[in-house]
Scaffold this motif. Structure first.
Motif, mmCIF file in Angstrom:
data_model
loop_
_atom_site.group_PDB
_atom_site.id
_atom_site.type_symbol
_atom_site.label_atom_id
_atom_site.label_comp_id
_atom_site.label_asym_id
_atom_site.label_seq_id
_atom_site.Cartn_x
_atom_site.Cartn_y
_atom_site.Cartn_z
ATOM 1 N N ARG A 66 -32.974 4.741 -9.708
ATOM 2 C CA ARG A 66 -34.173 5.174 -10.452
ATOM 3 C C ARG A 66 -33.867 5.355 -11.939
ATOM 4 N NH1 ARG A 66 -34.418 8.707 -5.915
ATOM 5 N NH2 ARG A 66 -35.570 7.591 -4.299
ATOM 6 N N ASN A 67 -32.594 5.676 -12.248
ATOM 7 C CA ASN A 67 -32.202 5.806 -13.653
ATOM 8 C C ASN A 67 -31.878 4.444 -14.281
ATOM 9 O OD1 ASN A 67 -32.548 8.548 -13.671
ATOM 10 N ND2 ASN A 67 -30.407 9.024 -13.207
ATOM 11 N N GLY A 68 -32.033 3.394 -13.494
ATOM 12 C CA GLY A 68 -31.882 2.054 -14.049
ATOM 13 C C GLY A 68 -30.478 1.471 -14.000
ATOM 14 N N ASP A 69 -29.556 2.108 -13.262
ATOM 15 C CA ASP A 69 -28.212 1.529 -13.111
ATOM 16 C C ASP A 69 -28.349 0.126 -12.502
ATOM 17 O OD1 ASP A 69 -25.772 0.691 -11.995
ATOM 18 O OD2 ASP A 69 -25.067 2.763 -11.767
ATOM 19 N N PRO A 70 -28.003 -0.930 -13.288
ATOM 20 C CA PRO A 70 -28.273 -2.294 -12.807
ATOM 21 C C PRO A 70 -27.546 -2.631 -11.496
ATOM 22 C CG PRO A 70 -27.164 -2.320 -14.966
ATOM 23 C CD PRO A 70 -27.377 -0.886 -14.603
ATOM 24 N N ALA A 71 -26.325 -2.099 -11.332
ATOM 25 C CA ALA A 71 -25.577 -2.410 -10.106
ATOM 26 C C ALA A 71 -26.244 -1.752 -8.894
ATOM 27 C CB ALA A 71 -24.133 -1.935 -10.238
ATOM 28 N N ALA A 72 -26.749 -0.524 -9.060
ATOM 29 C CA ALA A 72 -27.439 0.161 -7.956
ATOM 30 C C ALA A 72 -28.744 -0.560 -7.625
ATOM 31 C CB ALA A 72 -27.714 1.617 -8.340
ATOM 32 N N VAL A 73 -29.470 -0.979 -8.670
ATOM 33 C CA VAL A 73 -30.722 -1.711 -8.466
ATOM 34 C C VAL A 73 -30.447 -3.018 -7.715
ATOM 35 C CG1 VAL A 73 -32.618 -2.928 -9.642
ATOM 36 C CG2 VAL A 73 -31.879 -0.681 -10.466
ATOM 37 N N ALA A 74 -29.395 -3.726 -8.130
ATOM 38 C CA ALA A 74 -29.056 -5.011 -7.499
ATOM 39 C C ALA A 74 -28.661 -4.818 -6.036
ATOM 40 C CB ALA A 74 -27.922 -5.683 -8.270
ATOM 41 N N LEU A 75 -27.912 -3.745 -5.769
ATOM 42 C CA LEU A 75 -27.485 -3.462 -4.391
ATOM 43 C C LEU A 75 -28.701 -3.260 -3.486
ATOM 44 C CD1 LEU A 75 -25.111 -2.693 -2.419
ATOM 45 C CD2 LEU A 75 -25.461 -0.342 -3.140
ATOM 46 N N LEU A 76 -29.669 -2.487 -3.988
ATOM 47 C CA LEU A 76 -30.867 -2.223 -3.178
ATOM 48 C C LEU A 76 -31.762 -3.458 -3.091
ATOM 49 C CD1 LEU A 76 -31.709 1.451 -4.214
ATOM 50 C CD2 LEU A 76 -30.556 0.631 -2.160
ATOM 51 N N GLN A 77 -31.761 -4.263 -4.140
ATOM 52 C CA GLN A 77 -32.544 -5.508 -4.117
ATOM 53 C C GLN A 77 -31.994 -6.438 -3.016
ATOM 54 O OE1 GLN A 77 -35.183 -6.506 -6.399
ATOM 55 N NE2 GLN A 77 -35.431 -8.161 -4.903
ATOM 56 N N THR A 78 -30.674 -6.533 -2.939
ATOM 57 C CA THR A 78 -30.038 -7.364 -1.899
ATOM 58 C C THR A 78 -30.386 -6.826 -0.520
ATOM 59 O OG1 THR A 78 -28.217 -7.779 -3.409
ATOM 60 C CG2 THR A 78 -27.824 -8.303 -1.099
#
Ligand SMILES: [Zn+2]
Length: 389
Positions: A292-304
Protein backbone atom coordinates in the motif's frame (compact mmCIF):
# COMPACT_ATOMS: atom_id res chain seq x y z
CA UNK A 1 -32.50 -30.52 -0.76
CA UNK A 2 -29.81 -33.09 -1.57
CA UNK A 3 -26.85 -33.82 0.64
CA UNK A 4 -23.79 -36.03 0.27
CA UNK A 5 -21.92 -37.95 2.93
CA UNK A 6 -19.88 -36.33 5.66
CA UNK A 7 -20.90 -33.96 8.40
CA UNK A 8 -24.43 -33.71 7.11
CA UNK A 9 -26.04 -37.11 6.91
CA UNK A 10 -29.01 -38.92 8.37
CA UNK A 11 -32.43 -37.29 8.39
CA UNK A 12 -32.20 -34.53 5.79
CA UNK A 13 -35.65 -33.09 6.50
CA UNK A 14 -34.71 -32.62 10.11
CA UNK A 15 -31.40 -31.02 9.18
CA UNK A 16 -33.01 -28.71 6.65
CA UNK A 17 -35.80 -27.62 9.04
CA UNK A 18 -33.44 -26.87 11.93
CA UNK A 19 -31.08 -24.86 9.72
CA UNK A 20 -33.92 -23.00 8.02
CA UNK A 21 -35.47 -21.92 11.34
CA UNK A 22 -32.05 -20.85 12.65
CA UNK A 23 -31.59 -18.73 9.52
CA UNK A 24 -35.07 -17.27 9.10
CA UNK A 25 -36.68 -17.33 12.55
CA UNK A 26 -40.16 -18.76 13.28
CA UNK A 27 -42.12 -20.08 10.27
CA UNK A 28 -45.36 -21.97 9.79
CA UNK A 29 -45.34 -25.56 8.51
CA UNK A 30 -46.71 -24.36 5.18
CA UNK A 31 -43.93 -21.78 4.84
CA UNK A 32 -41.30 -24.39 5.74
CA UNK A 33 -42.72 -26.81 3.15
CA UNK A 34 -42.67 -24.12 0.48
CA UNK A 35 -39.16 -22.86 1.25
CA UNK A 36 -37.68 -26.37 1.37
CA UNK A 37 -39.68 -27.57 -1.61
CA UNK A 38 -41.00 -30.54 0.39
CA UNK A 39 -44.54 -31.80 0.84
CA UNK A 40 -46.60 -30.44 3.78
CA UNK A 41 -47.05 -34.05 4.98
CA UNK A 42 -43.27 -34.55 5.15
CA UNK A 43 -42.88 -31.33 7.15
CA UNK A 44 -45.75 -32.19 9.51
CA UNK A 45 -44.21 -35.59 10.21
CA UNK A 46 -40.64 -34.24 10.55
CA UNK A 47 -41.58 -31.39 12.86
CA UNK A 48 -43.72 -33.66 15.07
CA UNK A 49 -40.56 -35.42 16.23
CA UNK A 50 -38.67 -32.16 16.72
CA UNK A 51 -41.57 -30.83 18.84
CA UNK A 52 -41.67 -34.04 20.89
CA UNK A 53 -37.93 -33.76 21.54
CA UNK A 54 -38.35 -30.18 22.74
CA UNK A 55 -36.16 -28.70 20.00
CA UNK A 56 -39.12 -26.75 18.58
CA UNK A 57 -42.15 -25.05 20.10
CA UNK A 58 -45.39 -23.81 18.61
CA UNK A 59 -45.86 -20.06 18.98
CA UNK A 60 -49.20 -18.28 19.32
CA UNK A 61 -51.33 -18.56 16.13
CA UNK A 62 -51.09 -15.69 13.66
CA UNK A 63 -54.16 -14.63 11.68
CA UNK A 64 -53.95 -15.81 8.09
CA UNK A 65 -53.55 -13.02 5.53
CA UNK A 66 -55.95 -14.70 3.11
CA UNK A 67 -58.65 -15.06 5.76
CA UNK A 68 -58.18 -18.83 6.08
CA UNK A 69 -57.15 -20.77 9.15
CA UNK A 70 -54.63 -18.97 11.38
CA UNK A 71 -51.07 -20.27 10.95
CA UNK A 72 -49.00 -21.52 13.86
CA UNK A 73 -45.35 -20.50 13.66
CA UNK A 74 -42.75 -23.06 14.78
CA UNK A 75 -39.70 -21.71 16.57
CA UNK A 76 -36.41 -23.19 17.70
CA UNK A 77 -35.77 -23.54 21.42
CA UNK A 78 -32.22 -22.12 21.37
CA UNK A 79 -31.16 -23.62 24.71
CA UNK A 80 -32.49 -27.12 23.94
CA UNK A 81 -29.32 -28.41 22.26
CA UNK A 82 -25.70 -27.33 22.01
CA UNK A 83 -22.72 -28.59 20.06
CA UNK A 84 -19.01 -28.01 20.35
CA UNK A 85 -17.02 -27.23 17.22
CA UNK A 86 -13.26 -27.67 17.10
CA UNK A 87 -10.76 -26.55 14.50
CA UNK A 88 -7.44 -28.38 14.68
CA UNK A 89 -4.74 -26.41 12.87
CA UNK A 90 -0.98 -26.88 12.85
CA UNK A 91 -0.30 -24.14 15.39
CA UNK A 92 -3.52 -23.88 17.39
CA UNK A 93 -6.82 -25.44 18.37
CA UNK A 94 -9.89 -23.21 18.24
CA UNK A 95 -13.17 -24.25 19.82
CA UNK A 96 -16.66 -22.86 20.15
CA UNK A 97 -19.90 -23.91 21.79
CA UNK A 98 -22.99 -23.20 19.70
CA UNK A 99 -26.65 -23.33 20.68
CA UNK A 100 -29.45 -24.60 18.44
CA UNK A 101 -30.03 -21.24 16.73
CA UNK A 102 -26.34 -21.34 15.60
CA UNK A 103 -25.24 -18.60 18.00
CA UNK A 104 -21.76 -19.03 19.47
CA UNK A 105 -22.03 -18.85 23.27
CA UNK A 106 -18.46 -19.69 24.26
CA UNK A 107 -15.10 -19.89 22.52
CA UNK A 108 -11.43 -20.63 23.18
CA UNK A 109 -8.11 -20.78 21.37
CA UNK A 110 -4.97 -22.63 22.49
CA UNK A 111 -1.57 -23.04 20.94
CA UNK A 112 -1.11 -26.60 19.71
CA UNK A 113 1.73 -28.71 18.39
CA UNK A 114 0.41 -31.63 16.33
CA UNK A 115 3.94 -33.08 16.15
CA UNK A 116 4.18 -33.48 19.95
CA UNK A 117 4.09 -37.12 21.09
CA UNK A 118 1.05 -36.42 23.31
CA UNK A 119 -0.77 -34.22 20.74
CA UNK A 120 -3.89 -36.39 20.61
CA UNK A 121 -4.11 -36.50 24.43
CA UNK A 122 -3.75 -32.69 24.52
CA UNK A 123 -6.58 -32.38 22.02
CA UNK A 124 -8.76 -34.73 24.07
CA UNK A 125 -8.06 -32.70 27.23
CA UNK A 126 -8.97 -29.43 25.48
CA UNK A 127 -12.27 -30.83 24.20
CA UNK A 128 -13.06 -32.47 27.54
CA UNK A 129 -12.59 -29.13 29.32
CA UNK A 130 -15.11 -27.57 26.94
CA UNK A 131 -17.56 -30.47 27.49
CA UNK A 132 -17.18 -30.11 31.27
CA UNK A 133 -17.79 -26.37 30.97
CA UNK A 134 -21.00 -27.00 28.98
CA UNK A 135 -22.17 -29.61 31.52
CA UNK A 136 -21.32 -27.31 34.42
CA UNK A 137 -23.57 -24.68 32.85
CA UNK A 138 -26.32 -27.27 32.37
CA UNK A 139 -26.25 -27.09 28.56
CA UNK A 140 -27.62 -30.20 26.81
CA UNK A 141 -24.84 -31.40 24.48
CA UNK A 142 -25.74 -33.06 21.16
CA UNK A 143 -22.24 -33.76 19.91
CA UNK A 144 -18.81 -32.52 18.93
CA UNK A 145 -17.69 -31.60 15.41
CA UNK A 146 -14.00 -31.59 14.63
CA UNK A 147 -12.60 -29.94 11.49
CA UNK A 148 -9.10 -30.82 10.34
CA UNK A 149 -6.93 -29.75 7.40
CA UNK A 150 -6.62 -33.00 5.49
CA UNK A 151 -8.40 -35.79 3.69
CA UNK A 152 -11.05 -37.41 5.87
CA UNK A 153 -13.10 -40.52 5.15
CA UNK A 154 -16.60 -39.04 5.54
CA UNK A 155 -18.10 -42.41 6.54
CA UNK A 156 -15.73 -43.17 9.43
CA UNK A 157 -14.13 -39.84 10.37
CA UNK A 158 -10.70 -41.36 9.84
CA UNK A 159 -8.06 -38.84 8.85
CA UNK A 160 -6.44 -40.46 5.82
CA UNK A 161 -3.76 -37.84 5.34
CA UNK A 162 -2.91 -34.41 6.65
CA UNK A 163 0.35 -32.90 5.47
CA UNK A 164 -0.32 -29.86 7.69
CA UNK A 165 -0.74 -31.87 10.90
CA UNK A 166 1.55 -34.72 9.89
CA UNK A 167 -1.21 -37.16 10.90
CA UNK A 168 -1.91 -40.06 8.57
CA UNK A 169 -4.32 -42.99 8.82
CA UNK A 170 -5.59 -41.78 12.21
CA UNK A 171 -9.09 -43.01 13.22
CA UNK A 172 -9.69 -39.62 14.84
CA UNK A 173 -13.48 -39.79 15.27
CA UNK A 174 -13.31 -43.25 16.86
CA UNK A 175 -10.48 -42.25 19.22
CA UNK A 176 -12.22 -39.06 20.34
CA UNK A 177 -15.59 -40.79 20.74
CA UNK A 178 -14.00 -43.49 22.90
CA UNK A 179 -12.13 -40.98 25.06
CA UNK A 180 -14.94 -38.44 25.41
CA UNK A 181 -18.06 -40.64 25.48
CA UNK A 182 -20.10 -38.28 23.28
CA UNK A 183 -20.99 -38.34 19.54
CA UNK A 184 -18.04 -36.99 17.56
CA UNK A 185 -17.97 -36.16 13.85
CA UNK A 186 -14.73 -35.42 12.05
CA UNK A 187 -14.47 -33.81 8.65
CA UNK A 188 -12.18 -31.77 6.45
CA UNK A 189 -12.12 -28.10 7.51
CA UNK A 190 -13.21 -26.67 4.16
CA UNK A 191 -15.96 -29.29 3.80
CA UNK A 192 -17.28 -28.17 7.21
CA UNK A 193 -17.32 -24.51 6.20
CA UNK A 194 -18.97 -25.38 2.88
CA UNK A 195 -21.68 -27.48 4.56
CA UNK A 196 -22.31 -24.71 7.12
CA UNK A 197 -22.49 -22.13 4.33
CA UNK A 198 -25.07 -24.28 2.52
CA UNK A 199 -27.12 -24.70 5.70
CA UNK A 200 -26.76 -21.39 7.53
CA UNK A 201 -24.91 -18.92 5.32
CA UNK A 202 -25.92 -16.57 2.54
CA UNK A 203 -25.18 -19.54 0.24
CA UNK A 204 -28.12 -21.47 1.70
CA UNK A 205 -30.38 -20.70 -1.24
CA UNK A 206 -27.68 -21.30 -3.82
CA UNK A 207 -27.43 -24.76 -5.40
CA UNK A 208 -24.13 -24.25 -7.26
CA UNK A 209 -21.29 -22.42 -5.55
CA UNK A 210 -17.63 -22.80 -4.76
CA UNK A 211 -15.90 -21.74 -1.58
CA UNK A 212 -12.22 -20.92 -2.04
CA UNK A 213 -10.37 -20.88 1.28
CA UNK A 214 -6.97 -19.22 0.98
CA UNK A 215 -4.75 -18.92 4.00
CA UNK A 216 -1.74 -20.99 5.06
CA UNK A 217 -3.24 -23.70 2.87
CA UNK A 218 -5.62 -23.48 -0.07
CA UNK A 219 -8.79 -25.55 -0.37
CA UNK A 220 -11.96 -25.53 -2.39
CA UNK A 221 -15.43 -26.46 -1.16
CA UNK A 222 -17.91 -27.38 -3.88
CA UNK A 223 -21.71 -27.44 -3.80
CA UNK A 224 -22.92 -28.77 -7.11
CA UNK A 225 -26.57 -29.30 -7.95
CA UNK A 226 -27.41 -28.66 -4.29
CA UNK A 227 -25.08 -31.21 -2.74
CA UNK A 228 -21.51 -30.95 -1.47
CA UNK A 229 -19.14 -32.73 -3.84
CA UNK A 230 -16.54 -34.84 -2.02
CA UNK A 231 -15.03 -37.06 -4.69
CA UNK A 232 -14.75 -40.84 -4.59
CA UNK A 233 -12.23 -40.86 -1.74
CA UNK A 234 -13.34 -37.69 0.06
CA UNK A 235 -10.30 -36.04 -1.49
CA UNK A 236 -11.93 -33.60 -3.91
CA UNK A 237 -11.21 -29.90 -3.54
CA UNK A 238 -7.43 -29.95 -3.13
CA UNK A 239 -7.26 -26.73 -5.13
CA UNK A 240 -3.98 -25.80 -3.45
CA UNK A 241 -2.23 -28.69 -5.13
CA UNK A 242 -3.22 -27.70 -8.64
CA UNK A 243 0.08 -27.66 -10.58
CA UNK A 244 0.66 -24.14 -11.92
CA UNK A 245 4.43 -23.78 -12.38
CA UNK A 246 6.62 -26.65 -13.66
CA UNK A 247 9.83 -25.40 -12.00
CA UNK A 248 8.09 -23.89 -8.96
CA UNK A 249 9.03 -24.36 -5.31
CA UNK A 250 8.57 -27.66 -3.49
CA UNK A 251 5.10 -27.79 -1.89
CA UNK A 252 4.22 -29.23 1.55
CA UNK A 253 2.74 -32.19 -0.37
CA UNK A 254 6.17 -32.98 -1.85
CA UNK A 255 5.30 -32.03 -5.42
CA UNK A 256 6.67 -28.98 -7.20
CA UNK A 257 4.91 -25.80 -8.34
CA UNK A 258 1.51 -26.30 -6.66
CA UNK A 259 -0.70 -23.19 -6.38
CA UNK A 260 -0.35 -23.38 -2.58
CA UNK A 261 3.45 -23.24 -2.79
CA UNK A 262 3.16 -19.89 -4.60
CA UNK A 263 0.12 -17.99 -3.28
CA UNK A 264 -0.74 -19.29 0.20
CA UNK A 265 -0.15 -16.67 2.89
CA UNK A 266 2.79 -18.76 4.09
CA UNK A 267 4.28 -18.82 0.57
CA UNK A 268 3.75 -15.08 0.08
CA UNK A 269 5.55 -14.29 3.33
CA UNK A 270 8.38 -16.71 2.56
CA UNK A 271 8.87 -15.15 -0.87
CA UNK A 272 8.74 -11.65 0.62
CA UNK A 273 11.44 -12.59 3.15
CA UNK A 274 13.58 -14.36 0.53
CA UNK A 275 13.38 -11.33 -1.78
CA UNK A 276 14.37 -8.98 1.04
CA UNK A 277 11.02 -7.12 0.87
CA UNK A 278 10.30 -7.78 4.54
CA UNK A 279 12.43 -8.63 7.59
CA UNK A 280 12.14 -12.18 8.93
CA UNK A 281 9.63 -11.63 11.75
CA UNK A 282 7.08 -9.69 9.67
CA UNK A 283 3.56 -10.82 8.92
CA UNK A 284 0.80 -10.48 6.36
CA UNK A 285 -0.15 -6.99 7.63
CA UNK A 286 3.43 -5.84 7.00
CA UNK A 287 3.29 -7.17 3.44
CA UNK A 288 0.00 -5.32 2.89
CA UNK A 289 1.46 -2.11 4.35
CA UNK A 290 4.57 -2.35 2.11
CA UNK A 291 2.40 -2.78 -1.00
CA UNK A 292 0.00 0.00 0.00
CA UNK A 293 3.00 2.29 0.55
CA UNK A 294 4.03 1.59 -3.02
CA UNK A 295 7.02 -0.74 -2.48
CA UNK A 296 7.43 -1.94 -6.09
CA UNK A 297 8.74 -5.39 -5.10
CA UNK A 298 5.78 -5.98 -2.74
CA UNK A 299 3.34 -4.77 -5.41
CA UNK A 300 4.95 -7.08 -8.00
CA UNK A 301 4.83 -10.06 -5.62
CA UNK A 302 1.10 -9.58 -5.06
CA UNK A 303 0.50 -8.94 -8.76
CA UNK A 304 2.11 -12.31 -9.56
CA UNK A 305 0.03 -14.00 -6.87
CA UNK A 306 -3.16 -12.40 -8.23
CA UNK A 307 -2.31 -13.58 -11.75
CA UNK A 308 -1.67 -17.18 -10.66
CA UNK A 309 -4.80 -17.23 -8.55
CA UNK A 310 -6.99 -15.66 -11.25
CA UNK A 311 -5.79 -18.13 -13.85
CA UNK A 312 -6.25 -21.16 -11.58
CA UNK A 313 -9.70 -19.99 -10.49
CA UNK A 314 -10.72 -19.39 -14.11
CA UNK A 315 -9.88 -23.02 -14.87
CA UNK A 316 -12.09 -24.21 -12.02
CA UNK A 317 -15.00 -21.91 -12.91
CA UNK A 318 -14.83 -22.92 -16.59
CA UNK A 319 -14.85 -26.56 -15.47
CA UNK A 320 -17.67 -26.47 -12.91
CA UNK A 321 -19.80 -23.47 -13.92
CA UNK A 322 -20.82 -22.25 -10.44
CA UNK A 323 -23.08 -19.24 -9.97
CA UNK A 324 -20.77 -17.76 -7.34
CA UNK A 325 -17.38 -18.20 -5.73
CA UNK A 326 -17.05 -17.27 -2.06
CA UNK A 327 -13.50 -16.35 -1.01
CA UNK A 328 -12.55 -16.80 2.64
CA UNK A 329 -9.32 -17.06 4.60
CA UNK A 330 -6.48 -14.88 5.88
CA UNK A 331 -5.70 -13.74 2.32
CA UNK A 332 -8.85 -11.59 2.32
CA UNK A 333 -6.91 -9.05 4.46
CA UNK A 334 -4.99 -8.27 1.24
CA UNK A 335 -8.03 -8.27 -1.04
CA UNK A 336 -7.88 -4.49 -1.62
CA UNK A 337 -4.54 -5.24 -3.33
CA UNK A 338 -5.28 -8.64 -4.90
CA UNK A 339 -8.94 -8.38 -5.85
CA UNK A 340 -8.79 -6.14 -8.90
CA UNK A 341 -5.79 -7.71 -10.65
CA UNK A 342 -7.12 -11.19 -9.82
CA UNK A 343 -10.50 -10.34 -11.28
CA UNK A 344 -8.96 -8.90 -14.47
CA UNK A 345 -6.98 -12.12 -15.06
CA UNK A 346 -10.03 -14.22 -14.21
CA UNK A 347 -12.17 -12.40 -16.79
CA UNK A 348 -9.44 -12.82 -19.41
CA UNK A 349 -9.71 -16.58 -19.05
CA UNK A 350 -13.39 -17.19 -18.37
CA UNK A 351 -15.62 -18.53 -21.11
CA UNK A 352 -18.34 -16.00 -22.08
CA UNK A 353 -21.12 -18.17 -20.62
CA UNK A 354 -19.65 -18.10 -17.09
CA UNK A 355 -18.47 -14.47 -17.00
CA UNK A 356 -21.39 -13.51 -14.78
CA UNK A 357 -20.10 -15.75 -11.97
CA UNK A 358 -19.90 -13.54 -8.91
CA UNK A 359 -16.91 -13.43 -6.58
CA UNK A 360 -17.92 -12.75 -2.97
CA UNK A 361 -15.24 -11.98 -0.43
CA UNK A 362 -16.01 -12.55 3.24
CA UNK A 363 -14.03 -10.85 5.99
CA UNK A 364 -11.95 -13.49 7.73
CA UNK A 365 -13.03 -14.69 11.14
CA UNK A 366 -10.65 -16.85 13.19
CA UNK A 367 -13.59 -18.77 14.63
CA UNK A 368 -15.31 -19.50 11.31
CA UNK A 369 -14.04 -23.06 10.87
CA UNK A 370 -14.76 -24.10 14.48
CA UNK A 371 -18.19 -22.44 14.36
CA UNK A 372 -18.94 -24.21 11.06
CA UNK A 373 -18.02 -27.58 12.58
CA UNK A 374 -20.38 -26.85 15.48
CA UNK A 375 -23.20 -25.65 13.23
CA UNK A 376 -23.28 -28.61 10.88
CA UNK A 377 -23.42 -31.04 13.81
CA UNK A 378 -26.10 -28.83 15.34
CA UNK A 379 -28.30 -29.25 12.29
CA UNK A 380 -28.20 -33.00 12.69
CA UNK A 381 -28.36 -33.54 16.47
CA UNK A 382 -28.67 -37.19 17.39
CA UNK A 383 -29.54 -37.96 13.77
CA UNK A 384 -26.11 -38.39 12.29
CA UNK A 385 -24.66 -41.49 13.91
CA UNK A 386 -23.29 -42.54 10.54
CA UNK A 387 -19.63 -42.03 11.25
CA UNK A 388 -18.39 -45.23 12.77
CA UNK A 389 -14.77 -46.14 13.29
ZN1 LIG B 1 1.11 -29.47 -3.26
Amino acid sequence: MRWGAGFVSGDMTRTAVLALLARRGPLSRAQIAELLDLSPATITQGTRRLLAEGLLVEEAPRPSQGGGRPSIPLALVPESAHTIGIQVAHEHVTGVTCRLDAEVVHSFRHTFDPAAPDALQTLITLIRTEIDEARHRGLPLAGVGVAVPGIVDPETGTLRMSVRLGWNGLPLAARLREALGVPVFVDNDISAVTAAERLYGPGADEADFLLAAIGQGIGLGMVLDGAPYRGALGAAGEFGHMPVQPDGPVCVCGNRGCLESLVSTEALLRRAHDAGILPAASDLDDLGTAARNGDPAAVALLQTAATLLGRALAGVVNLLGPRSVVVIGEITALWDLLGEPMHAVLLDHLLPCVRDTTIEVRPWDDELIAASAARVVLAAPLAAPRQRG
